[in-house]
Design a protein around this motif. Structure first.
Motif, short mmCIF file in Angstrom:
data_model
loop_
_atom_site.label_atom_id
_atom_site.label_comp_id
_atom_site.label_asym_id
_atom_site.label_seq_id
_atom_site.Cartn_x
_atom_site.Cartn_y
_atom_site.Cartn_z
N ALA A 189 -12.11 -4.76 9.20
CA ALA A 189 -11.03 -4.74 8.47
C ALA A 189 -11.17 -4.41 6.98
CB ALA A 189 -10.55 -6.17 8.78
N ALA A 190 -12.48 -4.99 6.28
CA ALA A 190 -12.68 -4.72 4.97
C ALA A 190 -12.94 -3.22 4.38
CB ALA A 190 -13.96 -5.78 4.81
N VAL A 191 -13.37 -2.63 5.63
CA VAL A 191 -13.81 -1.24 5.35
C VAL A 191 -12.45 -0.45 5.47
CG1 VAL A 191 -14.89 0.79 6.13
CG2 VAL A 191 -16.32 -1.23 6.17
N ILE A 192 -11.62 -0.73 6.49
CA ILE A 192 -10.44 0.06 6.67
C ILE A 192 -9.46 -0.25 5.34
CG2 ILE A 192 -8.12 0.21 8.09
CD1 ILE A 192 -10.53 1.79 9.32
N GLY A 193 -9.41 -1.49 5.10
CA GLY A 193 -8.71 -1.82 3.93
C GLY A 193 -8.92 -1.16 2.62
N SER A 194 -10.37 -1.29 2.26
CA SER A 194 -10.94 -0.56 1.13
C SER A 194 -10.54 1.06 1.09
CB SER A 194 -12.47 -0.80 0.96
OG SER A 194 -12.72 -2.27 1.30
N VAL A 195 -10.79 1.62 2.13
CA VAL A 195 -10.49 3.14 2.31
C VAL A 195 -9.17 3.31 1.90
CG1 VAL A 195 -10.57 4.95 3.83
CG2 VAL A 195 -12.43 3.64 3.93
N MET A 196 -7.97 2.55 2.73
CA MET A 196 -6.85 2.86 2.58
C MET A 196 -6.48 2.33 1.08
SD MET A 196 -4.70 1.24 5.74
CE MET A 196 -4.65 2.04 7.15
N VAL A 197 -6.95 1.55 0.27
CA VAL A 197 -6.54 1.22 -1.03
C VAL A 197 -7.22 2.29 -1.79
CG1 VAL A 197 -7.12 -0.31 -2.98
CG2 VAL A 197 -6.47 -1.17 -0.80
N LEU A 198 -8.40 2.83 -1.66
CA LEU A 198 -9.01 4.03 -2.58
C LEU A 198 -8.07 5.00 -2.38
CD1 LEU A 198 -11.22 5.09 -4.16
CD2 LEU A 198 -12.51 5.48 -1.87
N ALA A 230 -3.01 -5.63 3.23
CA ALA A 230 -3.04 -6.44 4.45
C ALA A 230 -4.29 -6.67 5.16
CB ALA A 230 -1.81 -6.18 5.52
N PHE A 231 -4.84 -5.40 5.22
CA PHE A 231 -6.33 -5.47 6.00
C PHE A 231 -7.28 -6.24 5.17
CE2 PHE A 231 -4.94 -2.04 8.61
CZ PHE A 231 -5.59 -2.15 9.83
N LEU A 232 -7.39 -6.06 3.94
CA LEU A 232 -8.34 -6.82 3.13
C LEU A 232 -8.22 -8.27 3.18
CD1 LEU A 232 -8.61 -4.60 -0.07
CD2 LEU A 232 -10.10 -4.89 1.75
N ARG A 233 -6.73 -8.78 3.23
CA ARG A 233 -6.48 -10.16 3.20
C ARG A 233 -6.78 -10.53 4.64
NH1 ARG A 233 -2.68 -13.44 5.13
NH2 ARG A 233 -2.19 -15.22 3.88
N GLY A 234 -6.58 -9.66 5.76
CA GLY A 234 -6.76 -10.04 7.05
C GLY A 234 -8.52 -10.34 7.26
N ALA A 235 -9.28 -9.62 6.34
CA ALA A 235 -10.76 -9.66 6.50
C ALA A 235 -11.31 -10.98 5.72
CB ALA A 235 -11.38 -8.48 5.63
N GLY A 236 -10.41 -11.27 4.59
CA GLY A 236 -10.86 -12.31 3.93
C GLY A 236 -10.35 -13.72 4.88
#
Length: 246
Positions: free
Chosen positions: A20-29, A167-173
């Motif tokens: 979730a953290a990787v997917i969220g980071s890639v999307m935000v980048l 949302a992915f980053l929040r889910g990872a946290g």
């Protein structure tokens, strides 16, 4: 003999948190890259909207192509192709100038492209050497290169990526905290409800970007959509949790 006890709840695995953290980071980048390219596209869109017909003005605007020009052309051929599994409609035109016939991609099937036949006389609309529309009689259809369209697409995709990535980053946290506190197993509603809320928030942002050219208004609507969707999701999950413990 005691009845078989249910297996202990599984805590969120580390792989799920990292994924979730990787997917969220890639999307935000990716959203940041699109936003970095946005100022130039927005400037072009503003210049295009402010442009006046060449027949109304003269001087440097006409020489530099900063006005809206129209000129006749003849249809040489039309064809249909595919790009990324999407149907593409092309027309080859002869501008009757020194340049050879040129090929442009139309946006959609109608109302002009589906009526074009070789030999038809059309009116070409251009701005800064970009053909942005083709007219046939009283009908007119935009091309895929219409100025300002790229700004709309970048803004819409960028907002969608930013919202889903956040949302992915929040889910990872959230998953990481559950692992740290050894919380009970995740219920289906705790995953489905935030997913639906994120989808609704992203949809609101995309629709806003597609329907208005005012950047601050798009951002305001997108922020309001996120606030309403995610607040509603939080209240729904809290009510659901309260009902289970009652």
């Amino acid at each position: 003999m005691h009845p078989a006890s249910s297996p202990p709840p599984r805590d969120p695995g580390l792989k799920g948190v990292v994924f979730a953290a990787v997917i969220g980071s890639v999307m935000v980048l990716a959203a940041a890259v699109l936003f970095a390219l946005l100022p130039g596209a927005l400037s072009e869109a503003r210049d295009f909207r402010a442009a006046r017909p060449c027949t109304e003005i003269g001087g440097s605007a006409v020489e530099n192509g900063d006005c809206l020009s129209e000129w006749p052309a003849t249809v040489v051929s039309t064809e249909t192709g595919r790009s990324n599994k999407a149907v593409t409609n092309w027309v080859t035109l002869d501008g009757e100038a020194e340049e050879p016939p040129f090929r442009i991609r139309m946006r959609g099937h109608g109302p002009v492209w589906e009526k074009l036949r070789p030999g038809d006389r059309v009116t070409v609309s251009s701005w800064r050497s970009t053909v942005w529309a083709v007219g046939l009689g009283e009908l007119r259809q935009d091309t895929i290169d219409e100025p300002g369209r790229h700004a709309t697409v970048r803004l819409a995709v960028g907002l969608a990526l930013l919202i889903v990535g956040a949302a992915f980053l929040r889910g990872a946290g959230w998953l990481h905290r559950r692992r740290a506190t050894r919380a009970p197993a995740v219920r289906a509603a705790q995953v489905v409800v935030p997913m639906v809320a994120t989808f609704l928030a992203a949809t609101v942002a995309v629709v806003a970007a597609a329907t208005t050219d005012t950047l601050w208004l798009v951002l305001l609507i997108a922020a309001a959509g996120c606030a309403v969707a995610w607040t509603g999701a939080a209240l729904l999950l809290r009510r659901s949790a309260g009902g289970r413990t009652a």
